[in-house]
Motif scaffolding. Structure first.
Motif, PDB file in Angstrom:
ATOM      1  N   HIS A 193       0.753  -1.372   0.092  1.00 17.70           N
ATOM      2  CA  HIS A 193      -0.222  -0.469  -0.492  1.00 17.70           C
ATOM      3  C   HIS A 193       1.029   1.351  -0.466  1.00 17.70           C
ATOM      4  CE1 HIS A 193      -3.512   2.210   1.009  1.00 17.70           C
ATOM      5  NE2 HIS A 193      -2.692   3.162   1.750  1.00 17.70           N
ATOM      6  N   ALA A 194       2.031   1.172   0.428  1.00 15.10           N
ATOM      7  CA  ALA A 194       3.243   2.294   0.536  1.00 15.10           C
ATOM      8  C   ALA A 194       3.879   2.689  -0.351  1.00 15.10           C
ATOM      9  CB  ALA A 194       3.443   2.133   1.623  1.00 15.10           C
ATOM     10  N   ARG A 195       3.641   1.254  -1.576  1.00  9.71           N
ATOM     11  CA  ARG A 195       4.960   1.310  -2.444  1.00  9.71           C
ATOM     12  C   ARG A 195       5.834   1.965  -1.926  1.00  9.71           C
ATOM     13  NH1 ARG A 195       1.292   4.809  -7.123  1.00  9.71           N
ATOM     14  NH2 ARG A 195      -0.494   3.243  -6.939  1.00  9.71           N
ATOM     15  N   ILE A 196       6.279   0.821  -0.820  1.00 10.33           N
ATOM     16  CA  ILE A 196       7.897   0.771  -0.212  1.00 10.33           C
ATOM     17  C   ILE A 196       8.207  -1.315  -0.879  1.00 10.33           C
ATOM     18  CG2 ILE A 196       9.671   1.144   1.080  1.00 10.33           C
ATOM     19  CD1 ILE A 196       8.336   3.311   2.201  1.00 10.33           C
ATOM     20  N   SER A 197       9.085  -1.776  -1.489  1.00 12.97           N
ATOM     21  CA  SER A 197       9.500  -2.798  -1.339  1.00 12.97           C
ATOM     22  C   SER A 197       9.848  -3.152   0.128  1.00 12.97           C
ATOM     23  CB  SER A 197      10.995  -2.880  -1.994  1.00 12.97           C
ATOM     24  OG  SER A 197      10.391  -2.130  -4.061  1.00 12.97           O
ATOM     25  N   PRO A 198       9.711  -4.097   0.099  1.00 15.30           N
ATOM     26  CA  PRO A 198       9.619  -5.183   1.836  1.00 15.30           C
ATOM     27  C   PRO A 198      11.064  -5.992   1.553  1.00 15.30           C
ATOM     28  CG  PRO A 198       8.078  -6.116   0.658  1.00 15.30           C
ATOM     29  CD  PRO A 198       8.343  -4.963  -0.800  1.00 15.30           C
ATOM     30  N   ILE A 199      11.222  -6.347   2.397  1.00 13.32           N
ATOM     31  CA  ILE A 199      12.352  -7.684   2.426  1.00 13.32           C
ATOM     32  C   ILE A 199      12.090  -8.545   3.567  1.00 13.32           C
ATOM     33  CG2 ILE A 199      14.929  -8.578   2.568  1.00 13.32           C
ATOM     34  CD1 ILE A 199      14.343  -7.483   0.680  1.00 13.32           C
ATOM     35  N   ILE A 200      11.826  -9.973   3.488  1.00  9.61           N
ATOM     36  CA  ILE A 200      11.761 -11.144   4.145  1.00  9.61           C
ATOM     37  C   ILE A 200      12.587 -11.692   5.456  1.00  9.61           C
ATOM     38  CG2 ILE A 200      10.099 -12.858   5.317  1.00  9.61           C
ATOM     39  CD1 ILE A 200       8.562 -12.535   2.517  1.00  9.61           C
ATOM     40  N   VAL A 201      12.661 -11.073   6.498  1.00  8.80           N
ATOM     41  CA  VAL A 201      13.477 -11.588   7.717  1.00  8.80           C
ATOM     42  C   VAL A 201      13.212 -12.183   8.975  1.00  8.80           C
ATOM     43  CG1 VAL A 201      15.726 -12.119   8.780  1.00  8.80           C
ATOM     44  CG2 VAL A 201      15.459  -9.810   6.729  1.00  8.80           C
ATOM     45  N   ILE A 202      13.879 -13.824   8.846  1.00  7.67           N
ATOM     46  CA  ILE A 202      13.294 -14.444   9.622  1.00  7.67           C
ATOM     47  C   ILE A 202      14.804 -14.738  10.904  1.00  7.67           C
ATOM     48  CG2 ILE A 202      12.389 -17.086  10.367  1.00  7.67           C
ATOM     49  CD1 ILE A 202      10.588 -15.162   8.377  1.00  7.67           C
ATOM     50  N   ASN A 203      14.320 -13.981  12.028  1.00  9.01           N
ATOM     51  CA  ASN A 203      15.093 -14.581  12.843  1.00  9.01           C
ATOM     52  C   ASN A 203      15.560 -15.887  14.154  1.00  9.01           C
ATOM     53  OD1 ASN A 203      17.370 -13.518  14.266  1.00  9.01           O
ATOM     54  ND2 ASN A 203      16.356 -11.274  15.382  1.00  9.01           N
ATOM     55  N   LYS A 204      16.218 -15.940  14.764  1.00  9.38           N
ATOM     56  CA  LYS A 204      16.485 -17.049  15.426  1.00  9.38           C
ATOM     57  C   LYS A 204      15.950 -18.095  14.982  1.00  9.38           C
ATOM     58  CE  LYS A 204      14.221 -13.590  18.841  1.00  9.38           C
ATOM     59  NZ  LYS A 204      13.357 -14.154  20.352  1.00  9.38           N
ATOM     60  N   VAL A 205      16.641 -19.043  13.841  1.00  9.78           N
ATOM     61  CA  VAL A 205      16.591 -19.945  13.913  1.00  9.78           C
ATOM     62  C   VAL A 205      17.933 -21.187  13.861  1.00  9.78           C
ATOM     63  CG1 VAL A 205      15.990 -19.709  11.088  1.00  9.78           C
ATOM     64  CG2 VAL A 205      18.894 -19.882  11.421  1.00  9.78           C
ATOM     65  N   GLU A 206      18.128 -20.472  15.221  1.00 10.02           N
ATOM     66  CA  GLU A 206      19.421 -21.225  15.254  1.00 10.02           C
ATOM     67  C   GLU A 206      18.498 -22.173  16.848  1.00 10.02           C
ATOM     68  OE1 GLU A 206      18.672 -17.670  18.332  1.00 10.02           O
ATOM     69  OE2 GLU A 206      18.984 -18.202  16.011  1.00 10.02           O
ATOM     70  N   LEU A 207      17.318 -22.167  16.824  1.00  8.30           N
ATOM     71  CA  LEU A 207      16.334 -22.613  17.501  1.00  8.30           C
ATOM     72  C   LEU A 207      15.678 -23.838  16.760  1.00  8.30           C
ATOM     73  CD1 LEU A 207      14.112 -19.223  19.874  1.00  8.30           C
ATOM     74  CD2 LEU A 207      16.402 -21.048  20.096  1.00  8.30           C
ATOM     75  N   LEU A 208      15.295 -23.707  14.964  1.00  7.41           N
ATOM     76  CA  LEU A 208      15.395 -24.770  15.201  1.00  7.41           C
ATOM     77  C   LEU A 208      16.625 -25.723  14.571  1.00  7.41           C
ATOM     78  CD1 LEU A 208      13.361 -23.184  12.000  1.00  7.41           C
ATOM     79  CD2 LEU A 208      13.046 -23.670  13.871  1.00  7.41           C
TER      80      LEU A 208
ATOM     81  N   ASN B  60      17.164 -29.610  12.473  1.00  9.13           N
ATOM     82  CA  ASN B  60      18.650 -29.530  10.854  1.00  9.13           C
ATOM     83  C   ASN B  60      16.676 -29.988  10.270  1.00  9.13           C
ATOM     84  OD1 ASN B  60      20.342 -27.892  11.250  1.00  9.13           O
ATOM     85  ND2 ASN B  60      20.948 -31.084  10.803  1.00  9.13           N
ATOM     86  N   GLU B  61      15.712 -30.828  10.066  1.00 11.69           N
ATOM     87  CA  GLU B  61      14.371 -30.795   9.779  1.00 11.69           C
ATOM     88  C   GLU B  61      13.799 -29.788   9.902  1.00 11.69           C
ATOM     89  OE1 GLU B  61      16.808 -34.378  11.041  1.00 11.69           O
ATOM     90  OE2 GLU B  61      16.427 -32.960  12.058  1.00 11.69           O
ATOM     91  N   ALA B  62      13.680 -29.461  10.949  1.00 18.28           N
ATOM     92  CA  ALA B  62      12.950 -28.456  11.269  1.00 18.28           C
ATOM     93  C   ALA B  62      12.463 -26.948  10.344  1.00 18.28           C
ATOM     94  CB  ALA B  62      12.141 -27.988  12.626  1.00 18.28           C
ATOM     95  N   LEU B  63      14.339 -26.398   9.853  1.00 22.36           N
ATOM     96  CA  LEU B  63      14.525 -25.380   9.032  1.00 22.36           C
ATOM     97  C   LEU B  63      14.215 -25.714   7.971  1.00 22.36           C
ATOM     98  CD1 LEU B  63      15.928 -22.632   8.495  1.00 22.36           C
ATOM     99  CD2 LEU B  63      18.331 -23.984   8.475  1.00 22.36           C
ATOM    100  N   VAL B  64      14.565 -27.193   7.693  1.00 26.73           N
ATOM    101  CA  VAL B  64      13.964 -27.518   5.957  1.00 26.73           C
ATOM    102  C   VAL B  64      12.428 -26.967   5.664  1.00 26.73           C
ATOM    103  CG1 VAL B  64      13.536 -28.884   4.791  1.00 26.73           C
ATOM    104  CG2 VAL B  64      15.970 -28.220   5.218  1.00 26.73           C
ATOM    105  N   GLN B  65      11.404 -27.505   6.701  1.00 29.89           N
ATOM    106  CA  GLN B  65      10.598 -27.132   7.166  1.00 29.89           C
ATOM    107  C   GLN B  65      10.085 -26.002   6.536  1.00 29.89           C
ATOM    108  OE1 GLN B  65       8.010 -29.759   6.055  1.00 29.89           O
ATOM    109  NE2 GLN B  65       6.905 -28.424   5.542  1.00 29.89           N
TER     110      GLN B  65
END
Length: 349
Positions: free
Chosen positions: A154-169, A171-176
């Motif tokens: 709506h604001a016409r500003i490009s987004p980047i998605i960052v998923i943080n704290k992946v060290e808590l997953l 290997n199998e969960a990270l793949v999912q």
């Protein structure tokens, strides 16, 4: 030598009017106290790097990048972090003296959020890119990400998605999780998996921040401040913990501020919000905010199609044919359903 800002005729008239008032009357500024004009210098260009209460910190656009505490003219509707302004700095070192912001230059972009009491409220200006931060803790919610993406579109500003704290997953969960997030890359969004513990994804994030003005958004507790501390060690952001009772994050940022990035570019860090309100948007804007729906708009059998069970709905047909991700579609319906429920009573009337 920085290029002098060219003011519009209206802005020039407003400055002249303010100057005339100062010469003839003992006016007050936003602080409520009489203004002492003897301590004010000439007009110069600057940018707001922090806003707190009725004051702001303005940095000059010249090579020295001096910083000045400033009051804000009552005639200015809003001043937010990232604004380009014309101001008069204080010429003294007295703590009580402040500069004055005279004009806010027209914004090239603006991120706003609705406020139940103040209406639509700008929170940052002149942004190139929005970093939408989610995390494994609190629980990862793609629906919250979708809400932010609608706001970005709506604001016409490009987004980047960052998923943080992946060290808590595991290997199998990270793949999912990566598989679950493929829907975003398939529709054109960049997704970065990050960890402040293992340093995963931080180089990639540094790269996308470079030479751009970025703003971080996301629920409290997703680790925005931790990411900033990793990318910008000198920023010294306060880091909070996730509440054991509610599972929600604790607010750690209390005022919006612009932080320079050593490799080029800047971050605007604004106070976290648990859920980005969209109730001020019409349904058509929500639909446009889901980029994969756009190619089907205008092709439904009925012009007032609700994109649910209406006969001849192209969007519903695309979902059934797996051309549109069903989870994203359900998220879209959930947002639309929430509009009337969350809209303030005075707007409903």
């Amino acid at each position: 030598m920085s290029k002098k800002t060219k003011l519009s005729k209206n802005q020039q008239r407003q400055i002249a009017k303010n100057r005339s008032k100062r010469l003839n009357t003992n006016i007050t500024h936003a602080s409520g106290r009489p203004e002492d004009t003897s301590s004010l210098g000439e007009l110069i260009d600057g940018r707001v790097i922090s806003r707190f209460g009725k004051q702001a910190i303005v940095e000059t656009t010249s090579a020295d990048r001096d910083q000045h505490k400033c009051y804000i003219r009552r005639t200015i509707k809003s001043v937010v972090c990232g604004d380009q302004v014309v101001f008069r700095p204080s010429t003294t070192l007295e703590e009580r003296d402040r500069g004055i912001i005279e004009v806010v230059i027209d914004r090239k972009s603006e991120l706003s959020r609705p406020d139940y009491y103040d209406g639509l409220k700008p929170i940052a200006a002149n942004i190139d890119q929005i970093i939408v931060v989610g995390s494994i803790v609190p629980a990862l919610s793609t629906h919250i990400i979708d809400r932010y993406l609608v706001a970005c579109e709506h604001a016409r500003i490009s987004p980047i998605i960052v998923i943080n704290k992946v060290e808590l997953l595991t290997n199998e969960a990270l793949v999912q999780v990566e598989k679950d997030l493929e829907v975003y890359t398939q529709i054109g969004y960049r997704v970065i998996m990050a960890s402040c513990v293992s340093q995963a994804g931080l180089d990639a994030l540094s790269s996308v921040l470079k030479d751009k003005v970025n703003v971080l958004v996301g629920q409290s507790g997703v680790g925005k401040s931790s990411l900033i501390n990793q990318l910008l060690p000198d920023s010294q952001e306060t880091v909070g913990e996730v509440s054991g009772n509610s599972g929600l994050g604790q607010h750690t940022t209390t005022a919006a501020k612009l932080i320079p990035f050593s490799l080029g570019g800047e971050l605007i860090d604004s106070p976290g919000v648990r859920e980005f309100g969209l109730w001020h948007l019409p349904v058509q804007d929500i639909t446009q905010g889901f980029v994969e729906l756009r190619e089907y708009l205008g092709g439904c059998k009925f012009s007032d199609c609700t994109h649910r069970n209406d006969p001849g709905c192209l969007i519903r047909e695309a979902v059934e044919l797996n051309k549109i991700n069903n989870e994203r579609y359900q998220s879209y319906l959930k947002i639309v359903d929430s509009l009337e429920q969350n809209r303030p009573a005075y707007i409903k009337e």
